[in-house]
Design a protein around this motif. Sequence first.
Motif, PDB file in Angstrom:
ATOM      1  N   LYS A   1      46.383 -24.570  88.078  1.00  0.00           N
ATOM      2  CA  LYS A   1      45.192 -25.406  88.251  1.00  0.00           C
ATOM      3  C   LYS A   1      45.439 -26.518  89.259  1.00  0.00           C
ATOM      4  O   LYS A   1      44.604 -26.791  90.131  1.00  0.00           O
ATOM      5  N   VAL A   2      46.599 -27.167  89.147  1.00  0.00           N
ATOM      6  CA  VAL A   2      46.933 -28.262  90.064  1.00  0.00           C
ATOM      7  C   VAL A   2      47.093 -27.740  91.493  1.00  0.00           C
ATOM      8  O   VAL A   2      46.583 -28.338  92.445  1.00  0.00           O
ATOM      9  N   VAL A   3      47.785 -26.613  91.634  1.00  0.00           N
ATOM     10  CA  VAL A   3      48.003 -26.023  92.961  1.00  0.00           C
ATOM     11  C   VAL A   3      46.674 -25.637  93.605  1.00  0.00           C
ATOM     12  O   VAL A   3      46.408 -25.966  94.769  1.00  0.00           O
ATOM     13  N   LEU A   4      45.814 -24.947  92.873  1.00  0.00           N
ATOM     14  CA  LEU A   4      44.534 -24.492  93.423  1.00  0.00           C
ATOM     15  C   LEU A   4      43.622 -25.663  93.772  1.00  0.00           C
ATOM     16  O   LEU A   4      42.983 -25.669  94.830  1.00  0.00           O
ATOM     17  N   ALA A   5      43.570 -26.656  92.887  1.00  0.00           N
ATOM     18  CA  ALA A   5      42.712 -27.826  93.134  1.00  0.00           C
ATOM     19  C   ALA A   5      43.199 -28.621  94.342  1.00  0.00           C
ATOM     20  O   ALA A   5      42.404 -29.021  95.208  1.00  0.00           O
ATOM     21  N   THR A   6      44.506 -28.843  94.412  1.00  0.00           N
ATOM     22  CA  THR A   6      45.071 -29.612  95.525  1.00  0.00           C
ATOM     23  C   THR A   6      44.934 -28.856  96.842  1.00  0.00           C
ATOM     24  O   THR A   6      44.569 -29.443  97.874  1.00  0.00           O
ATOM     25  N   THR A   7      45.228 -27.558  96.816  1.00  0.00           N
ATOM     26  CA  THR A   7      45.119 -26.740  98.027  1.00  0.00           C
ATOM     27  C   THR A   7      43.686 -26.729  98.554  1.00  0.00           C
ATOM     28  O   THR A   7      43.444 -26.939  99.753  1.00  0.00           O
ATOM     29  N   GLY A   8      42.721 -26.499  97.659  1.00  0.00           N
ATOM     30  CA  GLY A   8      41.316 -26.478  98.064  1.00  0.00           C
ATOM     31  C   GLY A   8      40.858 -27.811  98.631  1.00  0.00           C
ATOM     32  O   GLY A   8      40.143 -27.849  99.649  1.00  0.00           O
ATOM     33  N   THR A   9      41.280 -28.899  98.000  1.00  0.00           N
ATOM     34  CA  THR A   9      40.892 -30.235  98.466  1.00  0.00           C
ATOM     35  C   THR A   9      41.472 -30.528  99.846  1.00  0.00           C
ATOM     36  O   THR A   9      40.775 -31.032 100.733  1.00  0.00           O
ATOM     37  N   LEU A  10      42.752 -30.212 100.035  1.00  0.00           N
ATOM     38  CA  LEU A  10      43.405 -30.475 101.319  1.00  0.00           C
ATOM     39  C   LEU A  10      42.779 -29.655 102.445  1.00  0.00           C
ATOM     40  O   LEU A  10      42.583 -30.167 103.564  1.00  0.00           O
ATOM     41  N   ILE A  11      42.452 -28.404 102.173  1.00  0.00           N
ATOM     42  CA  ILE A  11      41.835 -27.552 103.198  1.00  0.00           C
ATOM     43  C   ILE A  11      40.445 -28.080 103.555  1.00  0.00           C
ATOM     44  O   ILE A  11      40.085 -28.174 104.734  1.00  0.00           O
ATOM     45  N   ALA A  12      39.659 -28.437 102.538  1.00  0.00           N
ATOM     46  CA  ALA A  12      38.299 -28.946 102.780  1.00  0.00           C
ATOM     47  C   ALA A  12      38.326 -30.264 103.554  1.00  0.00           C
ATOM     48  O   ALA A  12      37.606 -30.431 104.559  1.00  0.00           O
ATOM     49  N   VAL A  13      39.141 -31.204 103.102  1.00  0.00           N
ATOM     50  CA  VAL A  13      39.245 -32.506 103.784  1.00  0.00           C
ATOM     51  C   VAL A  13      39.781 -32.317 105.202  1.00  0.00           C
ATOM     52  O   VAL A  13      39.286 -32.921 106.155  1.00  0.00           O
TER      53      VAL A  13
END
Length: 446
Positions: free
Chosen positions: A229-241
């Motif tokens: 959950k942490v990996v997916l949430a962080t990865t998605g946020t970093l890519i979007a930002v």
Amino acid sequence: MKVDFNVLKWSPPRILVSGFALIILLGALLLSMPFASASGERLPFMDALFTATSATCVTGLVVVDTGTYFSVAGQVILMCLFQLGGLGFMTMATLIALVLRKKISLRERLLLQEAMNQSSMEGIVKLIRRVIIYSLSIELIGAALFASRFALDMPLGKAIYFGVFHAVSLFNNAGFDIFGDYRSLTLYVNDAVVNLAAMLLIITGGLGFVVMSDLMEYRKNKRLSLHSKVVLATTGTLIAVGTIVIFIFEFSNAKTLGSLDWGGKILASFFQSVTPRTAGANTLDYTQLRQATMFFTIILMFIGTSPGSTGGGIKTTTFATLVGAVIAMIRGREDIVLFRYRLGKDRIFKALTITLISLLLVIVVTMILSMTEKHAFIKLLFEATSAFGTVGLSVGVTPDLSIVGKIVISLTMFAGRLGPLTLAYALGPRTEKELYRHPEGKITIG
């Protein structure tokens, strides 16, 4: 001849460090042979060692052009090196043992636990089986997508070869390309098939094998671990930002996004947000980026991918832990809570240690390069961070490196691939448990 049986008692970190060093040395010897170059001339050993380090540490920084300098044999050697480096030599050794139906010993399981960055040995062999199946399957899909697109521009046989090479390179986050003239994927900046296939390979390779296993099992288990959950949430946020920031910074830059249509601008921004996560491929000319974009890319490269993946950096979970600590401190809370789970203090200390050691390493390397190389400071910082994060993106510094610069960057790539803590455990003395605790003291912070 006396055999040093102490080698057999080495710790898992020391064996991993030695194993990677041996693979690099063997790769350098092969790449320096005449058959590895297109001209039949020997590549200077220092350049061969640098290239082998870059390939084994799945970085992608190069001092000679991969597409034009190396023969097919040399390119195949490189492909083997970054497949070994991405999956890990212990994973490949386990594959051979499983094929030969050999039993995996307790010591080998400990090595696998260290190599995969796992907290326990439970289910480690099963995880390795999944890693091998998932990796080869994803690489095969990527190769098929690339080959089908490249076949429109080149003969079918060459298209298949290019497809396989770039699929293996991108999934392992190696960043090597064979298009020639250091072009990477800039010829396909507007091509949706090549961009999406490349990003699929980069993201799946960077999520980490535990997360991939969790996602594959989600249909059956209907749940994800906290780590996933942490990996997916962080990865998605970093890519979007990252996509939004790069789009804004480069929108009016005629040498990058400015010359593209709206669809091309969005696609290129998306790709340039994904690739700093240690992939090293690029569809824009990084030497033409604005300094603000370069610095933002440095931050993305420093964070890197996720634990147990084919990439480097301090890792997404480390970054998420630090952000969680900042939020907890601002809110006046003692515990760092992610997805309703409290993180233990050992996780927080480890995240702080990794970040500070990594930051110190990048600073020291940049300072050394600023004394030995004649380039702007921001470019040297970019190259140093790219080497540490095993990214492979370059702003034109690497091909011009001095001997000292090549040695420093090679060591940085090696440290980045294995991780600062693994190197510290491998090279440092064996630690002993303290038998007492000191009295608590107080100092003023902030």
